[in-house]
Design an enzyme around this catalytic site. Structure first.
Site, PDB file in Angstrom:
ATOM      1  N   ASP A  16      -0.179   4.914   1.531  1.00 17.44           N
ATOM      2  CA  ASP A  16      -0.372   5.726   2.495  1.00 17.44           C
ATOM      3  C   ASP A  16      -0.030   5.051   3.756  1.00 17.44           C
ATOM      4  OD1 ASP A  16      -1.388   8.318   1.129  1.00 17.44           O
ATOM      5  OD2 ASP A  16      -2.769   6.607   0.586  1.00 17.44           O
ATOM      6  N   ASP A  58       0.970  -1.201  -0.134  1.00 16.35           N
ATOM      7  CA  ASP A  58      -0.033  -0.007  -0.029  1.00 16.35           C
ATOM      8  C   ASP A  58       0.912   1.245   0.079  1.00 16.35           C
ATOM      9  OD1 ASP A  58      -2.232   1.675   0.352  1.00 16.35           O
ATOM     10  OD2 ASP A  58      -2.006   1.492   2.541  1.00 16.35           O
TER      11      ASP A  58
END
Length: 512
Positions: free
Chosen positions: A85, A83
């Site tokens: 963030d 991912d």
């Protein structure tokens, strides 16, 4: 002969003493101090305290350690997914201020909340993530792995509820499973919302601050409407936040020189790398250029933005769209294959698997910070290996390594055992002493809780149980750590072995 008779007599006396003790229901500790009840209780207390003080404290836990829930052989991993963030990019607290202030303006200007709301400042150290919010009753609380409310950590606005007030609302401290979770792991249809990612902290603070203002000014409101207005306000300002961060990356993203070193190490070992994120490309691009360099896209075999997780993992059919990085828009052409260096939008995991040929789930390790959007489906439905990036791990370890914390927790364990051992003394004088010990235990619990956060304590435990957040973390993540670069401490052939926990009915090994 006389010496032999003496030894035999001594052995008989020891045997008789053993038989006498074995017929009682007292523990060895209680037998030792059973001559005088109140005196023996305090003798036991002083003996335990001295023993506790004399013992060597455990060594510090390294801040950059990787922690293991499930055995994981890294030699089997051929593809690493990330991912973006709070996984590859870790943000400064300034980002949480930004989200709070932008959403506060939306509440006042769009949803017509009182103008005074715009003057309420963000409070950075009040809330933690992993909390539950009761949408209908307007209460924020911490829940443990057994769905029990941690008393002393229930708030209406900024006001803490007493035990009696909590019981008057729920009638008990253990909440039904359906009330906490609803029919889905996401809890979307449950009265409770589990606020699990770091983006939820400004949402919590805006919710509490507005609620507190309305309560104190005797303004009638609906907790349900307030909750959804705050949530929609936070979500609506993400595009504005993206633009601001793109223009001032260094003000919002924490530089991490080890990140490029880590990724190059994987590439040199012929590992495949990919990104699946919900964030837009320009936002990811500016952040990755800051963290890694302008050539970052050449390092990844696959880059997928605006993936719409968790739907990316659960939907059966949604086509990939090619993103034109020059025109900054998606194209209409059909995507026949996924190519290195290009950027794709949307799609599904099923489509990704068919176009990449990465079919063996045990060879794929995916890292994310959100327990549900990033990790739950991959673990429960597809059998991928997963790593959770939990920034707070290092923060809490730093507190746990302090001598004050170690001494407090060590004595707390001793005191709890002492209370447990001596509770069979049921005369009033003994019970009064044990009550004093229980007060000291409760004081220690509050003191150690406040070392993490005065309102809610640790992200990972209540007074004596793992939190609901911990329960999900242990279920959905094979390993967890504060940063992906913690893996630099370990070889790519390293096998992570979980600690063998002791079940309540098992003996405790001296090595544990």
């Amino acid at each position: 002969m006389a010496a032999t008779r003496g030894i035999n007599m001594l052995c008989k006396n020891i045997y008789k003493t053993f038989q006498l003790f074995s017929r009682t229901k007292l523990t060895p500790w209680q037998r030792f101090y059973s001559n005088s009840k109140s005196a023996s209780l305090w003798d036991s207390y002083n003996h335990a305290k001295q023993k506790c003080q004399d013992e060597v404290l455990p060594p510090d836990v390294p801040l950059d350690q990787v922690f293991v829930n499930n055995e994981l052989d890294m030699d089997n991993i051929t593809a690493y997914g990330f991912d973006y963030d709070f996984t590859l990019a870790c943000y400064r607290e300034s980002l949480l201020y930004l989200l709070y202030n932008l959403a506060k303006e939306v509440l006042v200007n769009k949803h017509r909340y009182p103008s005074e709301v715009a003057k309420i400042d963000y409070q950075p150290n009040f809330a933690i993530r992993g909390l539950h919010y009761d949408i209908h009753k307007g209460l924020l609380m911490k829940i443990d792995a057994f769905h029990q409310i941690q008393l002393g950590s229930v708030y209406r606005g900024l006001t803490q509820l007493s035990t009696d007030e909590v019981l008057s609302v729920y009638g008990q401290i253990t909440l039904p499973k359906a009330y906490v979770e609803g029919p889905l792991f996401t809890g979307q249809n449950a009265p409770m919302q589990h606020l699990t990612d770091l983006f939820s902290i400004p949402e919590i603070m805006l919710l509490l601050n507005v609620q507190d203002y309305l309560e104190k000014n005797n303004i009638i409101f609906s907790p349900d409407i307030l909750f959804w207005d705050v949530k929609s306000s936070i979500q609506s300002v993400h595009p504005i936040m993206h633009k601001i961060v793109e223009e001032h990356v260094e003000d919002y993203i924490v530089d991490n020189p080890k990140l490029r070193v880590f990724l190059e190490r994987l590439l040199n070992a012929q590992k495949k790398l990919f990104i699946v994120t919900n964030s837009p490309f320009t936002f990811v691009d500016q952040g990755m250029k800051f963290l890694i360099g302008s050539d970052w896209r050449e390092m990844f075999d696959l880059t997928i933005v605006r993936a719409r997780k968790p739907n990316f993992f659960s939907e059966a059919a949604r086509p990939f769209r090619l993103y034109d990085t020059l025109l900054k828009s998606r194209t209409w052409e059909k995507v026949g294959q996924l190519e290195k260096g290009k950027v794709y939008m949307e799609g599904t995991l099923k489509e990704m698997k068919s176009k990449t040929g990465w079919l063996n789930p045990q060879e794929i390790l995916y890292f994310g910070d959100h327990l549900y959007s990033d990790l739950a489906d991959l673990t429960l439905q597809y059998g991928w290996r997963t790593g959770a990036i939990i920034k707070e791990v290092s923060d809490e370890i730093e507190i746990q390594n302090a001598e004050e914390y170690k001494r407090s927790v060590h004595w707390l364990d001793y005191l709890q055992n002492l209370i447990s051992e001596m509770q069979t003394y049921d005369d009033p004088e003994s019970q009064a002493i044990i009550t004093e010990w229980e007060k000291e235990r409760d004081h220690l619990r509050l003191r150690t809780k406040a070392m993490f956060n005065p309102q809610f304590g640790s992200l990972f435990r209540t007074y004596h149980n793992p939190t609901y957040f911990s329960r999900r973390l242990f279920r959905f993540a094979d390993i967890y750590m504060s940063s992906v670069t913690n893996l630099l401490k370990y070889s790519l052939q390293h096998t992570f072995y979980p600690r063998r926990g002791v079940l309540p009915h098992e003996f405790r090994s001296p090595f544990m």
